[in-house]
Design an enzyme around this catalytic site. Structure first.
Site, short mmCIF file in Angstrom:
data_model
loop_
_atom_site.label_atom_id
_atom_site.label_comp_id
_atom_site.label_asym_id
_atom_site.label_seq_id
_atom_site.Cartn_x
_atom_site.Cartn_y
_atom_site.Cartn_z
N LYS A 185 0.84 -1.20 0.00
CA LYS A 185 0.00 0.00 0.00
C LYS A 185 0.88 1.24 0.00
CE LYS A 185 -3.91 1.97 2.64
NZ LYS A 185 -4.80 1.72 3.80
N SER A 206 -9.60 1.85 3.13
CA SER A 206 -8.76 2.58 2.21
C SER A 206 -7.79 1.70 1.42
CB SER A 206 -7.95 3.64 2.97
OG SER A 206 -7.05 3.05 3.88
N SER A 251 -9.95 -0.26 7.27
CA SER A 251 -9.37 -0.11 5.93
C SER A 251 -8.74 -1.36 5.36
CB SER A 251 -8.34 1.03 5.93
OG SER A 251 -8.98 2.28 6.04
#
Length: 390
Positions: free
Chosen positions: A37, A109, A133
């Protein structure tokens, strides 16, 4: 060894080098690949947090370095909801779409992370979880997500751009729990044994009206499957925690991004900028009161775990919504999407309890299994037993 594709219609990838960062030979994760990420600092790779705004440099990620040393190869960075402040995957680069339905959101997210594993582009993905997330995109993309106990030594957040230092967690997503357990075992240095569900006391947290009928039915079916394996399941209550969660996260996020917010044009999307300005307006007294409320919620959760070994809860209130959808219809009526999602997932990041998101037989609907603080191995072992049954 899997490789990311040349094309990227879901806009999952933020950066893909010509060659992956190869893992050390002979390690326990040798031959496996992972995505990162775009909040993690990786030497030689850019860090953009999926925003047009300037972001702080967190330094190099301890977790990425550990995984490389254990033999896994990093193939690139994935997009996220802008600066991780959201649950749909919207960002300044067009946003990420669902791996199997381009009209729907993948969740956030850690949106690109979930897409990269759902499509088999990597063996596992590194995400972060501040309010859901990892778990939300895992549920909406039909994969497994694991949020470890806050501060777990195997899952370092050092070298990760924070959103909220109080609530941030690092963790993995994968297509199956066995991969998650393998990575966890490599990081901790000991195996994760499968656990028997016989005699396990399960508190079922399914607040009336907080989900639609499809999710409620999926969670109840999951509860019945645990009972069939010998668990004892009872309904439990737990309050909404957003009065503590939101002031803490927004205030800390505004602090992290203070330099950008001082610019005439910070570069954030309007929703992100509005949320950060809201965070700037939170007073010290309001911030302190939120921690007082957090302590009360922690005491309630600890109390539940005196009576129950595990909690079972929905991971999302509905199947994945359409892109641009701001509200969802659930049992109690039409509710803002952000609130509907976060009130289900935020308690366990606010309070730091280890949580495993698992798919159900209903497509793109997941459940959460929550354990006592520090019982990560038992949680993963129970998850492995369920995977064996499937």
């Amino acid at each position: 060894m899997t490789r990311p594709p040349h094309d990227d219609p879901q806009r999952a990838w933020a950066y893909r080098p010509e060659r992956p960062l190869e893992g050390a030979p002979g390690g326990p994760l040798g031959g496996s690949t992972f995505s990162v990420k775009d909040l993690y600092g990786v030497p030689g790779w850019p860090l953009g947090a999926s925003t047009r705004a300037a972001v702080p440099d967190p330094g190099d990620s301890v977790l990425v370095s550990r995984l490389l040393a254990l033999g896994a190869s990093a193939v690139g960075k994935t997009h996220l909801h802008e600066i991780a402040l959201g649950i749909t995957g919207l960002n300044g680069h067009g946003g990420t779409t669902h791996p199997h339905d381009p009209a729907r959101v993948p969740g956030g997210s850690s949106s690109g992370a979930a897409v990269s594993v759902a499509l088999g582009q990597v063996d596992f993905a590194l995400g972060t979880d501040t309010g859901g997330s990892i778990r939300v995109p895992a549920a909406w993309c039909g994969v497994v997500g694991f949020k470890p106990t806050k501060g777990h030594p195997g899952w370092s957040t050092q070298g990760v751009l924070p959103l909220s230092w109080t609530c941030d967690h690092a963790g993995p997503l994968a297509r199956d729990g066995a991969t998650v357990a393998r990575v966890h075992a490599a990081l901790t240095g000991h195996d994760v044994p499968r656990q028997d569900w016989a005699g396990v006391r399960v508190g079922l947290w399914l607040p009336e009206g907080w989900t639609d009928a499809a999710v409620a039915d999926a969670v109840m079916a999951y509860a019945h499957s645990l009972e069939a394996r010998g668990a004892a399941v009872e309904r439990v209550a737990f309050p909404e925690v957003l009065d503590a969660y939101s002031p803490i996260v927004l205030s800390e996020a505004a602090h992290v991004h203070a330099a950008a917010l001082a610019q005439d044009d910070p570069g954030f999307l309007p929703f992100t900028l509005g949320a950060l300005r809201q965070g700037q307006a939170i007073t010290d007294a309001e911030y302190a009161h939120a921690f007082e409320r957090r302590a009360e919620y922690r005491a309630l959760l600890d109390g539940l775990f005196t009576a129950y070994d595990m909690l079972l809860a929905p991971a999302v209130p509905t199947p994945p919504p359409l892109i641009g959808q701001d509200e969802v219809d659930i049992g109690e009526g039409r509710v803002p999407l952000r609130r509907a999602v976060l009130r289900i997932t935020a308690p366990f990041s606010l309070l730091g309890a280890p949580t495993l998101a698992l798919p159900t037989t209903t497509p793109f609907v997941g459940v959460q299994l929550v354990a006592r603080h520090g019982q990560d191995d038992r949680l993963l072992g129970l998850g492995l037993a369920l995977e064996d049954a499937r």
